[in-house]
Design a protein around this motif. Structure first.
Motif, short mmCIF file in Angstrom:
data_model
loop_
_atom_site.label_atom_id
_atom_site.label_comp_id
_atom_site.label_asym_id
_atom_site.label_seq_id
_atom_site.Cartn_x
_atom_site.Cartn_y
_atom_site.Cartn_z
N LEU A 183 0.78 -1.23 0.00
CA LEU A 183 0.00 0.00 0.00
C LEU A 183 0.82 1.29 0.00
N ASP A 184 1.84 1.35 0.83
CA ASP A 184 2.47 2.64 1.10
C ASP A 184 3.11 3.29 -0.13
N ARG A 185 3.54 2.50 -1.10
CA ARG A 185 4.16 3.07 -2.30
C ARG A 185 3.17 3.26 -3.44
N LEU A 186 1.93 2.91 -3.20
CA LEU A 186 0.94 2.95 -4.28
C LEU A 186 0.77 4.34 -4.90
N PRO A 187 0.70 5.43 -4.11
CA PRO A 187 0.50 6.75 -4.74
C PRO A 187 1.55 7.10 -5.78
N GLU A 188 2.75 6.50 -5.67
CA GLU A 188 3.82 6.78 -6.64
C GLU A 188 3.49 6.23 -8.03
#
Length: 201
Positions: free
Chosen positions: A71-76
């Motif tokens: 999840l945590d890198r998804l916005p990239e």
């Protein structure tokens, strides 16, 4: 914390996750966990106050790993590949991660105090939708929305909640069907297609 202490703590967390998953929270004992970790039972209490705190730490570690991996890198990824492909990969990764922590979730099902202690807080969700673990997914959808790749007018938080429910439901259904494997099945992809139908412009 020294390297030796950190190693011992990690062994305890790994052993606790395994024993709790196999025995359930109520039946698991600190003696069993210590034996599995290869340490004296008293060692547990140099790292954790009690069995409940040990369980909470083991559960928190595994859910944190799930977030970091999925999840945590998804916005990239906004603007890369296609929204459909990004979300397809995410849902399948979440299904695998959810399956890994499902035994721990089941282990605590009979302990209401533990369930309450580990309940997800509600932060910033319209109408009380729990968004805390979904913030990166909602942020990704909002970024894609700004790029015109997600339909205008869609609430990113509610869409994230719907997407997150797909792997959770898949794992729950698999447990109810006594271990039937439905990873990457038409059920998961079909559910994703339904949600995407409301998201894509």
């Amino acid at each position: 914390m020294s390297d030796k202490a950190a190693t011992t703590r990690q062994r305890l967390l790994d052993a606790a996750a395994a024993v709790f998953s196999e025995r359930g929270y109520a039946r698991a004992t600190t003696k069993e966990i210590a034996k599995s970790a290869g340490v004296a039972e008293g060692t547990i209490y140099r790292h954790f106050d009690d069995k409940r705190e040990l369980f909470k730490a083991a559960f928190a570690e595994r859910t944190a790993l799930m977030r970091a991996d999925t999840l945590d890198r998804l916005p990239e990824l906004a603007g890369q590949n296609t929204v459909r492909e990004n979300l397809r990969r995410l849902v399948l990764a979440l299904e695998e991660a959810e399956a890994a922590i499902a035994p721990l979730q089941a282990a605590m099902s009979s302990d209401m105090q533990l369930l309450e202690a580990l309940a997800l807080p509600v932060e910033g969700g319209a109408g009380g939708v729990p968004t805390t673990p979904l913030v990166p997914l909602a942020a990704y959808l909002a970024a894609e929305q700004e790029l015109g790749r997600v339909k205008a007018g869609i609430d990113p938080e509610r869409a994230a909640f719907a997407l997150f429910a797909i792997p959770f439901t898949a794992v729950t259904s698999a447990r109810m069907m006594r271990g039937v494997t439905i990873t990457q099945s038409a059920d998961i992809m079909g559910a994703l297609d339904v949600v995407l139908g409301g998201l894509e412009p």
